[in-house]
Design an enzyme around this catalytic site. Structure first.
Site, short mmCIF file in Angstrom:
data_model
loop_
_atom_site.label_atom_id
_atom_site.label_comp_id
_atom_site.label_asym_id
_atom_site.label_seq_id
_atom_site.Cartn_x
_atom_site.Cartn_y
_atom_site.Cartn_z
N SER A 1 -7.95 0.81 3.04
CA SER A 1 -8.45 0.30 1.78
C SER A 1 -9.59 -0.67 2.04
CB SER A 1 -7.32 -0.40 1.02
OG SER A 1 -7.81 -1.11 -0.09
N SER A 2 -10.35 -0.97 1.00
CA SER A 2 -11.35 -2.04 1.06
C SER A 2 -10.92 -3.24 0.23
CB SER A 2 -12.71 -1.55 0.55
OG SER A 2 -13.22 -0.56 1.40
N GLY B 1 -13.44 -2.23 -7.17
CA GLY B 1 -14.77 -1.68 -6.94
C GLY B 1 -14.90 -0.72 -5.79
N GLY B 2 -13.80 -0.12 -5.33
CA GLY B 2 -13.89 0.84 -4.24
C GLY B 2 -14.40 0.17 -2.97
N THR C 1 -4.01 -1.35 -7.49
CA THR C 1 -4.81 -0.14 -7.72
C THR C 1 -3.96 1.11 -7.90
OG1 THR C 1 -6.55 1.25 -6.74
CG2 THR C 1 -4.99 0.26 -5.22
N ARG D 1 0.84 -1.20 0.00
CA ARG D 1 0.00 0.00 0.00
C ARG D 1 0.88 1.25 0.00
NH1 ARG D 1 -5.02 1.71 -1.44
NH2 ARG D 1 -6.17 2.80 0.19
N THR E 1 -9.25 -0.18 -9.83
CA THR E 1 -8.49 -1.29 -9.29
C THR E 1 -8.58 -2.48 -10.22
OG1 THR E 1 -9.02 -0.44 -7.08
CG2 THR E 1 -8.27 -2.69 -7.17
N GLN F 1 -3.79 7.87 -4.26
CA GLN F 1 -4.18 7.02 -3.14
C GLN F 1 -4.43 7.79 -1.85
OE1 GLN F 1 -5.68 3.88 -3.31
NE2 GLN F 1 -3.89 3.50 -4.59
N ASP G 1 -7.81 8.22 -0.18
CA ASP G 1 -8.45 7.18 0.61
C ASP G 1 -8.38 7.48 2.11
OD1 ASP G 1 -9.36 5.68 -1.45
OD2 ASP G 1 -7.93 4.05 -1.25
#
Length: 601
Positions: free
Chosen positions: A480-481, A503-504, A434, A122, A416, A453, A456
């Site tokens: 993040s998800s 897909g967020g 992503t 990340r 993503t 990023q 987020d």
């Protein structure tokens, strides 16, 4: 092993036809404009039925046929799942640049036949970032796109460092060889796909960057048409450098300095990222979140992802409610199934917004994931689910909670991509990758796009309840998800499935749908992926536009649901172990909503 108990493999065309029967006879009206955070991170570009694919030895599922083929060729040459993932990612960054690339980050789950590891690639916030990063001059939070477009939103990229770390442990083929497919495509050109063309037509901000405009559009400002052969010699040179010099070629030299220059020179929205931030980036190895669900063990990504915790919570609640009773009939979802799934989602998303962030900065309740996935805690949360929708769920108070935290308001619209791979030796990866919003920060450097990023993070640092866990802090990783997921037979550690999706913040619902579809309803992974998308993110109950009937909508409204019909452009990929005609095989599925395919031998 999973055996399909409701729909046999041979019945897939019937299943898909039944799903299609839920569609209205006329073309549905365009979805209403959704508020930030409720929109799909990438627009819809069509729906194409897919059959699923079977193979005996190895398999790769990715979001673009050229990327899938690159991974397949690596597996054929004796490469590991990690080797194939590197080849796939490099090609995806070229042919699907709106979704991922070397300017972004990723989470990767790896299984070597006995041990499960979670690799964290990340992005991180610059050392100079403050909690007020996304505050306007009025001290109010910026709008989403005010923060996104430009240099302000760019974090230190992590995907290359993470892939290098994983390759040192599990790679079989030489690092340099894995870049060859992407380099060849960048030099010789690739055909612009329908999805890329559709995304470029809808994009409003990319043309403002002269470098990106010159690459993606013709002299008249029109996006390159479908089939146009697009070459990227600048990216080819960058990939050559990384192939020969390792990740240091990206993080320690001129490429990093060029990223800093681009970020800081934006005319209206400059950022703080420096080459020192990039050079100091470290990928991390984290402990996966593994919880039992009925006769399986489901393993997901820990913080800074919220995906693993939220999915474990939803499964724990749905186990208590026995959602398996409400399997689709002839491909049609029931209001009871959507009700239970959506209510469990509300409760999980409420906890996510309150507690989950980068645990290197903000502890979870009890300093561990255990409190949030405790079976007794989840049984208590499940008891809140009644025959009527709760509308908006309150966060819970898990054991050992002693935190005064605010509620996060980050919109999280990651653009993503997901990759699932199993190799001939039985190793597997599940990797979600992503650059955040579609086309990231809309800034192009050396042939690749920079991430956005940092959006987020929560745009606000605190509220009346206290500091927000997911606020901006220097060096911190935004929540993040993304939910790369493995499923194993409980006890044996025999791999059953690898899956995940873009897909967020809706990723959690997309992946949850596939898990319920396969583990509770007996579908194969393609059938589960092809189900209409549905769920709640602790707001309206969201149903996929064009895939549900008016009768179903009315049944949900009767249960108290505020229904929102909208585009839900998942990009699910999955590989599962199945018994097909008496023989144990791998069976792969790819999302009909995107361009992905599966390939194996």
């Amino acid at each position: 092993m999973i055996r399909t108990r409701i729909f046999l493999l041979a019945a897939l065309p019937v299943f898909l036809a039944a799903c299609a029967s839920n569609q209205p006879a006329t073309q549905p009206a365009p979805a209403a404009k959704q508020p930030a955070g409720m929109q799909a991170p990438e627009i819809a570009s069509g729906y194409t039925d897919k059959p699923g694919w079977a193979a005996k030895k190895y398999m790769v599922a990715a979001a673009n046929p050229l990327a899938t083929d690159a991974g397949y060729q690596v597996l054929r040459a004796g490469g590991s799942a990690i080797d194939a993932a590197i080849a796939v990612q490099m090609v995806l960054g070229l042919v699907e640049p709106q979704s991922s690339g070397i300017g972004g980050g990723a989470f990767l789950m790896h299984f070597d036949g006995s041990t499960i590891k979670a690799f964290d690639g990340r992005e991180t916030a610059p050392a100079a970032a403050t909690e007020q990063l996304f505050q306007a001059a009025t001290s109010k939070a910026m709008s989403f796109h005010e923060g996104v477009v430009g240099g302000r939103s760019v974090g230190a990229p992590g995907v290359l460092r993470m892939l290098e770390m994983a390759h040192k442990q599990y790679g079989k083929l030489p690092w340099a060889s894995l870049f060859a497919p992407a380099i060849a495509l960048a030099e010789q050109g690739f055909a612009v796909s329908p999805r890329l063309n559709t995304m470029l037509k809808a994009e409003q901000f990319l043309k403002k960057d002269p470098v990106a405009a010159a690459y993606f559009y013709d002299r008249d400002g029109n996006p390159w048409p479908v089939g146009h052969v697009l070459k990227n010699p600048e990216l080819a040179r960058v990939l050559h450098d990384i192939a020969s010099g390792g990740a240091d070629a990206f993080y320690k030299g001129q490429i990093a300095r060029d990223i800093e220059a681009k970020v800081k020179s934006h005319p209206t929205n400059p950022g703080m990222l420096t080459s020192a931030d990039i050079g100091g980036y470290q990928a991390k190895l984290r402990e996966p979140i593994c919880t039992d669900y009925r006769s399986w063990t489901v393993c997901g990504m820990p913080p800074p992802s919220s995906g693993g915790i939220a999915i474990a919570q939803m499964l724990g609640m749905l186990e208590a409610k026995d959602i398996g009773r409400f399997a689709p009939v002839n491909g049609a979802l029931s209001a009871d199934a959507i009700h239970l799934f959506s209510e469990a989602g509300r409760l999980a998303y409420a906890d996510r917004g309150r507690y989950v962030a980068d645990t290197d900065f903000v502890p979870l309740p009890g300093n561990s994931v255990k409190a949030l996935v405790d079976k007794r805690y989840l049984a208590g949360r499940a008891a809140l689910i009644t025959d009527k929708s709760m509308g908006t769920a309150a966060f819970g108070v898990p054991p050992a909670t002693a935190l005064a935290l605010g509620v996060d308001n980050s919109p999280e619209l990651p653009s993503t991509s997901h990759i699932s791979i199993v190799d001939a030796k039985g190793s597997a990866i599940s990797m979600t990758t992503t650059i955040e919003d579609a086309f990231g920060a809309r800034q192009m450097v050396r042939g690749f796009l920079l991430n956005n990023q940092l959006t987020d993070f929560s745009f606000d640092a605190s509220d009346a309840n206290g500091p927000i866990a997911n606020r901006v802090q220097p060096g911190k990783r935004p929540r993040s998800s993304m939910a790369p997921t493995f499923v194993f037979e409980k006890g044996s550690k025999k791999l059953v499935m690898s899956t995940g999706s873009p897909g967020g913040s809706a990723i959690i619902n997309y992946v949850g749908k596939v898990l319920i579809g396969t583990l509770d309803w007996g579908l194969n992974v393609q059938q589960a992926i092809s189900l209409p998308n549905f769920g709640s993110r602790n707001g309206p109950t969201e149903l996929e536009q064009g895939r549900v009937s008016e009768a179903l909508i009315e049944q949900l409204k009767a249960k108290g649901h505020n229904v929102r019909v909208m585009e839900q452009t998942s990009g699910l990929q999955g590989i599962m172990r199945m018994n097909i005609h008496g023989e144990e095989m791998w069976f792969g599925g790819a999302d009909p909503r995107r361009e992905g395919i599966v390939k194996g031998d």
